[in-house]
Design an enzyme around this catalytic site. Structure first.
Site, PDB file in Angstrom:
ATOM      1  N   SER A  64       0.805  -1.224   0.000  1.00 53.05           N
ATOM      2  CA  SER A  64       0.000   0.000   0.000  1.00 53.05           C
ATOM      3  C   SER A  64       0.840   1.278   0.000  1.00 53.05           C
ATOM      4  O   SER A  64       1.595   1.521  -0.926  1.00 53.05           O
ATOM      5  CB  SER A  64      -0.960  -0.044   1.188  1.00 53.05           C
ATOM      6  OG  SER A  64      -1.873   1.017   1.127  1.00 53.05           O
ATOM      7  N   ASP A 278      -3.354   6.504  -3.006  1.00 54.03           N
ATOM      8  CA  ASP A 278      -2.159   5.934  -2.373  1.00 54.03           C
ATOM      9  C   ASP A 278      -1.601   4.841  -3.286  1.00 54.03           C
ATOM     10  O   ASP A 278      -2.106   4.628  -4.390  1.00 54.03           O
ATOM     11  CB  ASP A 278      -2.461   5.429  -0.950  1.00 54.03           C
ATOM     12  CG  ASP A 278      -3.298   4.166  -0.962  1.00 54.03           C
ATOM     13  OD1 ASP A 278      -4.043   3.953  -1.935  1.00 54.03           O
ATOM     14  OD2 ASP A 278      -3.210   3.379   0.013  1.00 54.03           O
ATOM     15  N   ASP A 280      -1.606   1.591  -3.568  1.00 56.40           N
ATOM     16  CA  ASP A 280      -2.393   0.490  -4.147  1.00 56.40           C
ATOM     17  C   ASP A 280      -3.820   0.931  -4.472  1.00 56.40           C
ATOM     18  O   ASP A 280      -4.695   0.108  -4.720  1.00 56.40           O
ATOM     19  CB  ASP A 280      -2.379  -0.749  -3.238  1.00 56.40           C
ATOM     20  CG  ASP A 280      -3.077  -0.515  -1.904  1.00 56.40           C
ATOM     21  OD1 ASP A 280      -3.233   0.656  -1.504  1.00 56.40           O
ATOM     22  OD2 ASP A 280      -3.474  -1.506  -1.246  1.00 56.40           O
ATOM     23  N   GLU A 372     -12.288   6.530   6.962  1.00 60.73           N
ATOM     24  CA  GLU A 372     -11.292   6.968   7.922  1.00 60.73           C
ATOM     25  C   GLU A 372     -10.816   8.338   7.444  1.00 60.73           C
ATOM     26  O   GLU A 372     -10.883   8.645   6.249  1.00 60.73           O
ATOM     27  CB  GLU A 372     -10.116   5.987   7.953  1.00 60.73           C
ATOM     28  CG  GLU A 372     -10.489   4.648   8.565  1.00 60.73           C
ATOM     29  CD  GLU A 372      -9.283   3.731   8.726  1.00 60.73           C
ATOM     30  OE1 GLU A 372      -8.927   3.433   9.869  1.00 60.73           O
ATOM     31  OE2 GLU A 372      -8.714   3.308   7.707  1.00 60.73           O
ATOM     32  N   ALA A 373     -10.300   9.138   8.376  1.00 57.27           N
ATOM     33  CA  ALA A 373      -9.816  10.466   8.007  1.00 57.27           C
ATOM     34  C   ALA A 373      -8.755  10.386   6.904  1.00 57.27           C
ATOM     35  O   ALA A 373      -8.618  11.286   6.082  1.00 57.27           O
ATOM     36  CB  ALA A 373      -9.272  11.192   9.234  1.00 57.27           C
ATOM     37  N   ASN A 374      -8.013   9.247   6.843  1.00 52.88           N
ATOM     38  CA  ASN A 374      -6.946   9.095   5.841  1.00 52.88           C
ATOM     39  C   ASN A 374      -7.460   8.893   4.412  1.00 52.88           C
ATOM     40  O   ASN A 374      -6.680   8.770   3.468  1.00 52.88           O
ATOM     41  CB  ASN A 374      -6.001   7.945   6.222  1.00 52.88           C
ATOM     42  CG  ASN A 374      -6.697   6.584   6.230  1.00 52.88           C
ATOM     43  OD1 ASN A 374      -7.710   6.381   5.559  1.00 52.88           O
ATOM     44  ND2 ASN A 374      -6.167   5.643   6.986  1.00 52.88           N
ATOM     45  N   ARG A 499      -3.991   6.190  22.259  1.00 50.17           N
ATOM     46  CA  ARG A 499      -4.189   4.760  21.983  1.00 50.17           C
ATOM     47  C   ARG A 499      -2.847   4.141  21.582  1.00 50.17           C
ATOM     48  O   ARG A 499      -2.020   4.800  20.961  1.00 50.17           O
ATOM     49  CB  ARG A 499      -5.230   4.534  20.880  1.00 50.17           C
ATOM     50  CG  ARG A 499      -4.950   5.221  19.577  1.00 50.17           C
ATOM     51  CD  ARG A 499      -6.013   4.909  18.533  1.00 50.17           C
ATOM     52  NE  ARG A 499      -5.859   3.574  17.998  1.00 50.17           N
ATOM     53  CZ  ARG A 499      -5.094   3.265  16.954  1.00 50.17           C
ATOM     54  NH1 ARG A 499      -4.380   4.190  16.337  1.00 50.17           N
ATOM     55  NH2 ARG A 499      -5.019   2.023  16.517  1.00 50.17           N
ATOM     56  N   ARG A 508      -0.060   6.722  20.397  1.00 42.79           N
ATOM     57  CA  ARG A 508      -0.473   7.835  19.528  1.00 42.79           C
ATOM     58  C   ARG A 508      -1.389   8.779  20.308  1.00 42.79           C
ATOM     59  O   ARG A 508      -2.270   8.327  21.048  1.00 42.79           O
ATOM     60  CB  ARG A 508      -1.202   7.310  18.291  1.00 42.79           C
ATOM     61  CG  ARG A 508      -0.346   6.362  17.475  1.00 42.79           C
ATOM     62  CD  ARG A 508      -0.981   6.012  16.133  1.00 42.79           C
ATOM     63  NE  ARG A 508      -0.259   4.922  15.480  1.00 42.79           N
ATOM     64  CZ  ARG A 508       0.868   5.080  14.802  1.00 42.79           C
ATOM     65  NH1 ARG A 508       1.411   6.280  14.699  1.00 42.79           N
ATOM     66  NH2 ARG A 508       1.470   4.045  14.236  1.00 42.79           N
TER      67      ARG A 508
END
Length: 544
Positions: A64, A278, A280, A372-374, A499, A508
């Site tokens: 990825s 990204d 992949d 997800e935010a990403n 977390r 993080r």
């Protein structure tokens, strides 16, 4: 099982001494030169999983958004979803087994899962553009062949395309044709139908130009193949197409999201629509520069919000009692959650970080949107919702209701429901922007993100941190949550959580507040609390 053949061929794919790997959300990932034995053995596991489920299983060779030197592998279950958690454990055991233990581990898997070794098996294989991927996918094929499994090698594909193929194959073509051609045709047909209904853009033809940073990865190859299916109004311009630079180097969705700046190799003019995939092509983020040259990122939260607004409007028109919800993680910006719940009146559910948790929760609703935010995400439609929508599109007498149902039907066909798919998500976004006549600024202005900061602290053992409430609160070590609560009280519109990383000994930290200065200060103070109460190593965190 031919253990003699396994015994003979296994030493040709030796396991490096002392190497232990863990199958996680992203499968296995590490430096490419350490993975040969893993690929060979995942060939075995895919055959056993195929026999156990009496279905086709996928094996994707990719790492990825990791650097080009890395590689990885993940297995795809029958409906195009991620591998069952129990089999993730089998994958870890098999990858870490010493040569002489292989027979024992494989026999145990077969016994536990009552695998009928006389059954047929079929495995679909795909790979990304890394220099190491071809050789590693050949090792997967070696493993499959030794166990007498059948395989189909799709060669270079995006990760979501392989998920799609597996789902098509196991639904006997109900989801679509299990070919690249079938994928392109299904998506393009739905996209063309959708934008037919868009009024001609108010701002001349500039509305349909899109600059795409392909992370020097597989996305560029596949978009080139797909371009001939696009309507002439859509003009895509590909950058970082892999002909000159290294995969994911200073480019791609992850780079843009983390560094909050444009990728190298893409020249941006004010108010141009740009996006990054990204490595992949399973994640996407959008961005633009305003007339003052200020960079604006539009991440997964804003993508989910745009899609939710559009779907909710259509669902209201169709007048069916279908339940829609948005699924987020604790990393979602507080402003997005507030906007969805308070303005849109759409229920929002928070789950633990990791695509499988989001996907699983989204399956509980008629229409489940997750991102997800990403920039990794998709939309799931329940079977009942899909049947109802298609029925209304076909039989409804009222023109407006029928047209809304037809739009929903095309959205169902345009969205890759098996997994986040950058190409599919990009077409969904482009269709919605065209239909609503939105500019980048209008999309961006739906709500204003709260300033936030992500930090990490190295600790001796990440397992001392225990979390609850979808990772938003800690239950261990003692005193840490109380400290975080006290720090949060000092700042306006603020929240913070910590977390443990899933893969390394770091914790993080995420903080948001009314100003960037306050978000930075809160993140720093929380990182100090983690350092002192959770066994930080090295020098204490310094103020930003």
């Amino acid at each position: 099982m031919d253990f003699e053949a396994i015994k003979k061929c296994s030493p040709l794919h030796p396991k490096p001494a002392g190497l232990a790997l863990q199958y996680g959300t992203a499968g296995f990932r590490t430096k490419a030169e350490r993975l040969d034995h893993v690929m060979f053995r995942m060939g075995f596991l895919a055959v056993l999983r195929s026999k156990a489920t009496a279905a086709t299983i996928g094996v994707m060779v990719t790492a990825s958004h990791n650097p080009e030197e890395d590689n990885g592998v993940k297995l795809i279950d029958p409906h195009g979803e991620m591998l069952h958690p129990l089999w993730e454990e089998y994958a870890t055991q098999l990858a870490n087994a010493e040569e002489q233990e292989l027979q024992k581990v494989m026999t145990e898997i077969c016994q536990k899962e009552a695998v009928d070794l006389h059954k047929d098996s079929l495995v679909f294989i795909g790979r990304d553009t890394r220099p190491s991927s071809k050789k590693l996918s050949q090792s997967v094929i070696d493993g499959i062949s030794i166990l007498g499994g059948q395989y189909h090698d799709y060669g270079l594909v995006t990760t979501p395309q392989l998920h799609y193929m597996v789902c098509c194959q196991n639904t006997q073509g109900q989801y679509g044709k299990a070919t690249l051609e079938g994928y392109y045709q299904k998506l393009a047909k739905a996209f063309v139908e959708l934008i037919k209904q868009a009024n001609s853009p108010s701002s001349g033809d500039s509305q349909r130009h899109l600059k795409i940073d392909c992370a020097n990865g597989i996305g560029a190859l596949k978009l080139m193949e797909m371009e001939r299916y696009f309507p002439k109004e859509v003009l895509i311009h590909l950058y970082n197409d892999g002909t000159k630079e290294k995969l994911n180097h200073l480019c791609g969705a992850d780079y843009v999201k983390v560094h909050q700046k444009p990728p190298r190799g893409l020249d941006m003019k004010p108010n141009e629509r740009c996006c990054s995939l990204d490595g992949d092509a399973d994640r996407i983020v959008y961005y633009y520069k305003d007339t003052t040259d200020h960079f604006h990122l539009i991440d997964g939260d804003k993508i989910a919000t745009l899609i939710s607004i559009f779907l909710k409007e259509l669902l209201v028109k169709v007048e069916q009692t279908l339940k829609m919800a948005v699924v987020q993680t604790a990393y979602a910006n507080g402003s997005s959650t507030r906007y969805l719940e308070e303005t849109m009146k759409v229920p929002v559910h928070c789950v633990k970080t990791g695509v499988k948790h989001l996907h699983h929760k989204a399956q509980e609703f008629d229409v489940g949107v997750y991102f997800e935010a990403n920039g990794h995400g998709t939309v799931l439609f329940s079977k009942a919702a899909e049947t109802k929508i298609r029925q209304v599109a076909k039989e409804e007498k009222d023109d407006e209701i029928r047209e809304a149902a037809k739009m929903l039907e095309n959205m169902i066909d345009l969205i890759n429901q098996t997994i986040g798919d950058a190409i599919s998500d990009m077409l969904v976004i482009e269709a919605i922007l065209a239909l609503k006549g939105f500019t980048m600024q209008q999309w961006d202005a739906i709500y204003t993100d709260l300033p936030n900061r992500l930090l990490k602290v190295q600790v001796a053992d990440r397992q001392v941190i225990g979390t609850t409430d979808a990772e938003r609160r800690v239950v261990a070590p003692p005193g840490l949550q109380e400290k975080i609560d006290a720090l949060v009280k000092k700042y306006k519109s603020s929240r913070a959580f910590v977390r443990p990383s899933g893969t390394e000994d770091i914790v993080r930290i995420y903080a948001e507040a009314d100003t960037q200065e306050n978000a930075d200060a809160l993140a720093h103070e929380v990182s100090l609390a983690v350092y002192h109460l959770a066994g930080g190593v090295g020098t204490p965190p310094q103020p930003l």
